[in-house]
Design an enzyme around this catalytic site. Structure first.
Site, PDB file in Angstrom:
ATOM      1  N   GLU A  86       6.145   0.486 -10.373  1.00 49.36           N
ATOM      2  CA  GLU A  86       5.011   0.397  -9.678  1.00 49.36           C
ATOM      3  C   GLU A  86       4.349   2.081  -9.606  1.00 49.36           C
ATOM      4  O   GLU A  86       3.796   2.623  -8.450  1.00 49.36           O
ATOM      5  CB  GLU A  86       6.209   2.145  -7.773  1.00 49.36           C
ATOM      6  CG  GLU A  86       6.545  -0.085  -7.641  1.00 49.36           C
ATOM      7  CD  GLU A  86       7.636   0.493  -6.338  1.00 49.36           C
ATOM      8  OE1 GLU A  86       7.441   1.177  -5.231  1.00 49.36           O
ATOM      9  OE2 GLU A  86       8.333  -0.735  -5.607  1.00 49.36           O
ATOM     10  N   HIS A 143       4.950   0.840  -3.299  1.00 55.80           N
ATOM     11  CA  HIS A 143       3.361   1.227  -3.663  1.00 55.80           C
ATOM     12  C   HIS A 143       3.407  -0.425  -5.181  1.00 55.80           C
ATOM     13  O   HIS A 143       3.907  -0.676  -5.679  1.00 55.80           O
ATOM     14  CB  HIS A 143       3.849   2.237  -4.976  1.00 55.80           C
ATOM     15  CG  HIS A 143       3.989   3.727  -4.386  1.00 55.80           C
ATOM     16  ND1 HIS A 143       5.161   3.722  -4.297  1.00 55.80           N
ATOM     17  CD2 HIS A 143       3.113   4.409  -3.866  1.00 55.80           C
ATOM     18  CE1 HIS A 143       5.780   5.344  -4.160  1.00 55.80           C
ATOM     19  NE2 HIS A 143       4.370   5.411  -4.620  1.00 55.80           N
ATOM     20  N   LYS A 170       7.585   5.177   3.319  1.00 56.12           N
ATOM     21  CA  LYS A 170       5.810   5.569   2.432  1.00 56.12           C
ATOM     22  C   LYS A 170       5.410   4.105   2.019  1.00 56.12           C
ATOM     23  O   LYS A 170       6.672   3.690   1.167  1.00 56.12           O
ATOM     24  CB  LYS A 170       6.087   7.005   1.118  1.00 56.12           C
ATOM     25  CG  LYS A 170       4.864   6.526   0.827  1.00 56.12           C
ATOM     26  CD  LYS A 170       4.736   7.452  -0.550  1.00 56.12           C
ATOM     27  CE  LYS A 170       3.952   7.558  -1.216  1.00 56.12           C
ATOM     28  NZ  LYS A 170       4.030   8.515  -2.716  1.00 56.12           N
TER      29      LYS A 170
END
Length: 256
Positions: A86, A143, A170
């Site tokens: 990530e 991510h 997130k």
């Protein structure tokens, strides 16, 4: 929206908060960057443990966390080990990853821990339970440094992350075109309109995505990352530049 109150910072309320990453490979760099970061007066600090050369040496890591807490403890401190898959700097086995997060939580030196949603669901659950038992908040993150998934999938992924019991959810993705930046912002806006109560961090990386870092309060981004010298991801701008932009947006929203 639920507000995550950490020290004197209310995440999910008011202006988007500024977080500065500490990306120090050595103890010397920790000392130097800590001084620079303190002077920049961010709202929060993120220690990127995957960039610290001795992160797998537990004794060295504990000493470094104690030092960071001593120098930057007036700010909420996030502990993050970003895995290679990530966008991180070091390879780690699942066991190493779990142990790092658990040691950080148990150290008493951090306020928030970041755990990756796709690492292993048992680890995610274990980290959340341990963190909450010690009064540490949890960011559950995802991510993608290659592309951005469609807007509907971003919404669904956020919902899955929120379902884990994350205090903050997130997602950061790399846009290949401008419409994907809009998709990220629209996904956050849709979650707001659907009654989501969990603070979100929504980042479109790189030059194309700078708008998501500077105008976040308009669509529900609660934390934006800025650099006090060394960025931890593409597209980060300086603390002063980000603060200026966020303040302007906040005043525009407040005047409506």
């Amino acid at each position: 929206m639920k507000v995550v109150n950490v020290k004197n910072v209310a995440i999910g309320e008011g202006m988007t908060k500024i977080c500065v990453p500490l990306v120090a490979p050595t103890d010397y760099d920790v000392d130097y960057q800590s001084r620079i970061i303190a002077k920049s007066e961010p709202d929060m600090v993120e220690f990127r443990a995957d960039m610290y050369e001795q992160c797998f040496d537990r004794e060295a890591l504990m000493k470094t966390l104690a030092k960071i807490h001593d120098k930057l403890g007036q700010f909420p401190i996030i502990f993050t080990f970003r895995t290679k898959g990530e966008g991180g700097c070091m390879e780690a086995t699942l066991s190493q990853y779990r142990d790092l997060l658990m040691d950080a939580i148990d150290s008493g030196y951090i306020d928030i821990v970041d755990v990756e949603y796709f690492s292993d669901m048992e680890i995610v659950d274990e980290v959340i339970a341990e963190a909450h038992s010690k009064g540490v908040y949890v960011i559950v993150s995802n991510h993608d440094f290659k592309t951005t998934i469609p807007m509907e999938q971003i919404v669904d992924r956020f919902k899955s992350i929120i379902f884990t019991g994350a205090d903050i959810a997130k997602i950061a993705m790399m846009p290949e075109e401008g419409s994907q930046v809009v998709d990220m912002m629209q996904a956050a806006k849709e979650l707001q309109e659907c009654g989501n109560q969990t603070p979100l961090i929504v980042i479109s990386m790189g030059e194309l995505g700078v708008e998501t870092r500077t105008t976040g309060e308009m669509y529900g981004n609660t934390v934006s990352f800025a650099t006090a010298g060394i960025p931890s991801a593409p597209g980060q701008i300086s603390v002063d530049a980000l603060r200026s932009q966020l303040t302007m947006i906040h005043h525009i929203i407040a005047s409506k």
